[in-house]
Design an enzyme around this catalytic site. Structure first.
Site, PDB file in Angstrom:
ATOM      1  N   ASP A 161      -1.365   6.856   6.378  1.00  0.00           N
ATOM      2  CA  ASP A 161      -2.260   5.718   5.892  1.00  0.00           C
ATOM      3  C   ASP A 161      -2.771   4.847   7.731  1.00  0.00           C
ATOM      4  O   ASP A 161      -1.344   3.772   7.284  1.00  0.00           O
ATOM      5  CB  ASP A 161      -1.936   4.922   5.131  1.00  0.00           C
ATOM      6  CG  ASP A 161      -2.939   3.636   3.992  1.00  0.00           C
ATOM      7  OD1 ASP A 161      -4.019   3.787   5.030  1.00  0.00           O
ATOM      8  OD2 ASP A 161      -2.619   3.771   3.945  1.00  0.00           O
ATOM      9  N   LYS A 171     -11.511  -1.753   7.999  1.00  0.00           N
ATOM     10  CA  LYS A 171     -11.132  -2.569   9.297  1.00  0.00           C
ATOM     11  C   LYS A 171     -11.426  -2.679  10.275  1.00  0.00           C
ATOM     12  O   LYS A 171     -11.818  -3.677  10.652  1.00  0.00           O
ATOM     13  CB  LYS A 171      -9.350  -2.092   8.436  1.00  0.00           C
ATOM     14  CG  LYS A 171      -9.223  -2.778   7.044  1.00  0.00           C
ATOM     15  CD  LYS A 171      -8.232  -2.773   6.378  1.00  0.00           C
ATOM     16  CE  LYS A 171      -8.050  -3.444   4.998  1.00  0.00           C
ATOM     17  NZ  LYS A 171      -7.327  -2.995   4.174  1.00  0.00           N
ATOM     18  N   TRP A 199       0.756  -1.023   0.493  1.00  0.00           N
ATOM     19  CA  TRP A 199      -0.049  -0.259   0.132  1.00  0.00           C
ATOM     20  C   TRP A 199       0.851   1.358   0.290  1.00  0.00           C
ATOM     21  O   TRP A 199       0.680   2.109  -0.753  1.00  0.00           O
ATOM     22  CB  TRP A 199      -1.371   0.183   1.346  1.00  0.00           C
ATOM     23  CG  TRP A 199      -1.733  -1.413   1.206  1.00  0.00           C
ATOM     24  CD1 TRP A 199      -2.060  -2.081   2.068  1.00  0.00           C
ATOM     25  CD2 TRP A 199      -2.729  -1.066   0.259  1.00  0.00           C
ATOM     26  NE1 TRP A 199      -3.006  -2.821   1.956  1.00  0.00           N
ATOM     27  CE2 TRP A 199      -3.624  -3.183   0.729  1.00  0.00           C
ATOM     28  CE3 TRP A 199      -3.557  -1.549  -0.923  1.00  0.00           C
ATOM     29  CZ2 TRP A 199      -4.302  -2.957  -0.109  1.00  0.00           C
ATOM     30  CZ3 TRP A 199      -4.668  -1.018  -1.637  1.00  0.00           C
ATOM     31  CH2 TRP A 199      -4.351  -2.338  -1.108  1.00  0.00           C
TER      32      TRP A 199
HETATM   33  C1  LIG Z   1      -6.608  -2.733   2.608  1.00  0.00           C
HETATM   34  C2  LIG Z   1      -5.592  -0.942   2.897  1.00  0.00           C
HETATM   35  C3  LIG Z   1      -5.845  -0.246   1.853  1.00  0.00           C
HETATM   36  C4  LIG Z   1      -6.972  -0.123   0.196  1.00  0.00           C
HETATM   37  O1  LIG Z   1      -7.875   0.441   0.797  1.00  0.00           O
HETATM   38  P1  LIG Z   1      -8.738  -0.026  -0.291  1.00  0.00           P
HETATM   39  O2  LIG Z   1     -10.242   1.097   0.104  1.00  0.00           O
HETATM   40  O3  LIG Z   1      -9.486  -1.419  -1.159  1.00  0.00           O
HETATM   41  O4  LIG Z   1      -8.364   1.217  -1.784  1.00  0.00           O
HETATM   42  C5  LIG Z   1      -5.214   1.296   1.804  1.00  0.00           C
HETATM   43  N1  LIG Z   1      -3.994   1.337   2.622  1.00  0.00           N
HETATM   44  C6  LIG Z   1      -3.965   0.121   3.544  1.00  0.00           C
HETATM   45  C7  LIG Z   1      -2.939   0.354   4.819  1.00  0.00           C
HETATM   46  C8  LIG Z   1      -4.733  -0.761   4.065  1.00  0.00           C
HETATM   47  O5  LIG Z   1      -5.299  -1.371   4.186  1.00  0.00           O
END
Ligand SMILES: *Cc1c(COP(=O)(O)O)cnc(C)c1O
Length: 362
Positions: free
Chosen positions: A172, A196, A104
């Site tokens: 993020d 999550k 990511w």
């Molecule tokens: C799951 C995740 C994403 C991506 O999310 P999407 O909604 O599928 O674009 C981005 N960064 C991290 C750290 C993630 O765990």
């Protein structure tokens, strides 16, 4: 909840607290005795206004943010944030720094390169991200911002804290937001997809300091402009009403438990599972010990046959969602806030039974 509810260790969309599922499902039939389904609520009506306001206030409270932050609910997932961040904050001839700690984090840098210079300050790619890259000893003053990923969902590594930086820090936090106490306000901006730790797929939480919003580099259509979203209190378009409501229920659940309690539980859950991986002769972890994530526990076995046998063994015990990411393989058990300690104890006993059965058969 009916008796056949599975233990779901999926990395996302992930398990939600049973209380949240119960309340959200009741709201689908009749929201708060309004005689309306939550799915039918006007996004500009007073009921949703209240949901929107309370959810944004709760984020500030739980993250310890002052009024200098705007909290937004956006759509388009983490990936749209990868694009919007450089669109808004990286000029064509400017540079942004990236800590390349996994898929990511890497992706975020690739998206940024469409708009300006994306400079990787530190990377652990050559080790297949099995350890965290070192935090850069010095960060060039002229960077528009520094981006990093607090928890690497796919590889199972996690930074211990959010450092103070000399340039605006953007994080993020998709897979570990509100899982522990940390210095959220060290970030000029942080964001997290909801599926999550804080709700259902479809919305993304963004918290951004107002000073950044005064520094947007391009003329953008409103839907891509953080300032426009902030001015409209995330109501530029039809809000994802049910998604925001589900997150509000989860945030209330987190507040009621308390972040301290959640953090203590998360520490215990992770310790329990990692200890078993170390002890059990069937399983191993390739992730550097000090860097291991408390949210996503990745581990493997000797070969694919054992992997398959273990997956089936777990499935018979109503345990699901443990497959590793397609880039890494083997297993990943996600221990987000909604996973109770009892689920981890169950997992550990299943691992012990499997070891016993397997060694007997050999
Ligand atoms: C799951 C995740 C994403 C991506 O999310 P999407 O909604 O599928 O674009 C981005 N960064 C991290 C750290 C993630 O765990």
């Amino acid at each position: 909840m009916s008796g056949n509810k599975k233990i779901n260790f999926s990395s996302g969309p992930a398990a939600l607290p049973p209380e949240v599922l119960q309340e959200a499902s009741e709201a689908i039939i009749n929201y708060n005795n309004t005689g309306l389904s939550i799915l039918e609520l006007q996004h500009r009506g007073k009921y949703f206004e209240a949901i929107n306001d309370e959810s944004r206030t709760l984020v500030k409270e739980l993250c310890g943010l002052g009024d200098d932050y705007e909290v937004l609910w956006l759509q388009g997932g983490g990936r749209l944030q990868f694009a919007m961040i450089p669109m808004n904050f990286l000029g064509e001839h400017e540079s942004a720094g990236f800590i390349d700690s996994g898929f990511w984090a890497h992706n975020a840098a690739e998206y940024a390169a469409h708009y300006g210079n994306a400079i990787t300050l530190s990377s652990s790619e050559s080790d297949h991200y099995r350890h965290l890259p070192e935090w850069p000893a010095s960060i060039p003053e002229d960077l528009s911002y520094l981006h990093f990923t607090t928890n690497n969902t796919i590889y199972g590594t996690q930074f211990p804290n959010v450092p103070k930086t000399n340039v605006p820090l953007i994080a993020d936090m998709s897979s570990d937001i509100l899982s522990r106490k940390t210095d959220y306000s060290n970030c000029a901006m942080f964001y997290a997809v909801a599926q999550k730790n804080i709700g259902a797929a479809g919305i993304t939480l963004v918290a951004v300091n107002k000073y950044l919003l005064g520094n947007i580099k391009r003329k953008l259509p409103p839907m891509l402009d953080y300032k426009a979203h902030a001015d409209a209190r995330s109501l530029l378009n039809t809000a994802a009403v049910f998604g925001v409501y589900t997150s509000l229920l989860t945030l209330r659940w987190i507040k009621q438990k308390g972040i301290d309690v959640i953090e203590t539980e998360n520490n215990r859950k992770a310790a329990l599972l990692y200890n078993e991986i170390e002890r059990n002769s069937i399983f191993h972890s390739n992730i550097k010990k000090e860097d291991r994530s408390k949210m996503n526990v990745c581990f493997g076995t000797e070969n694919k046959e054992i992997d398959t046998a273990f997956t089936e063994f777990c499935s018979k015990q109503n345990i699901t969602g443990i497959d590793g990411h397609r880039y890494v393989g083997s297993f990943r058990v996600s221990l987000y806030n909604a996973i109770p300690l009892t689920a981890v104890e169950k997992m550990v006993s299943v691992m012990q039974e499997f070891e016993h059965e397997y060694l007997k058969a050999r």
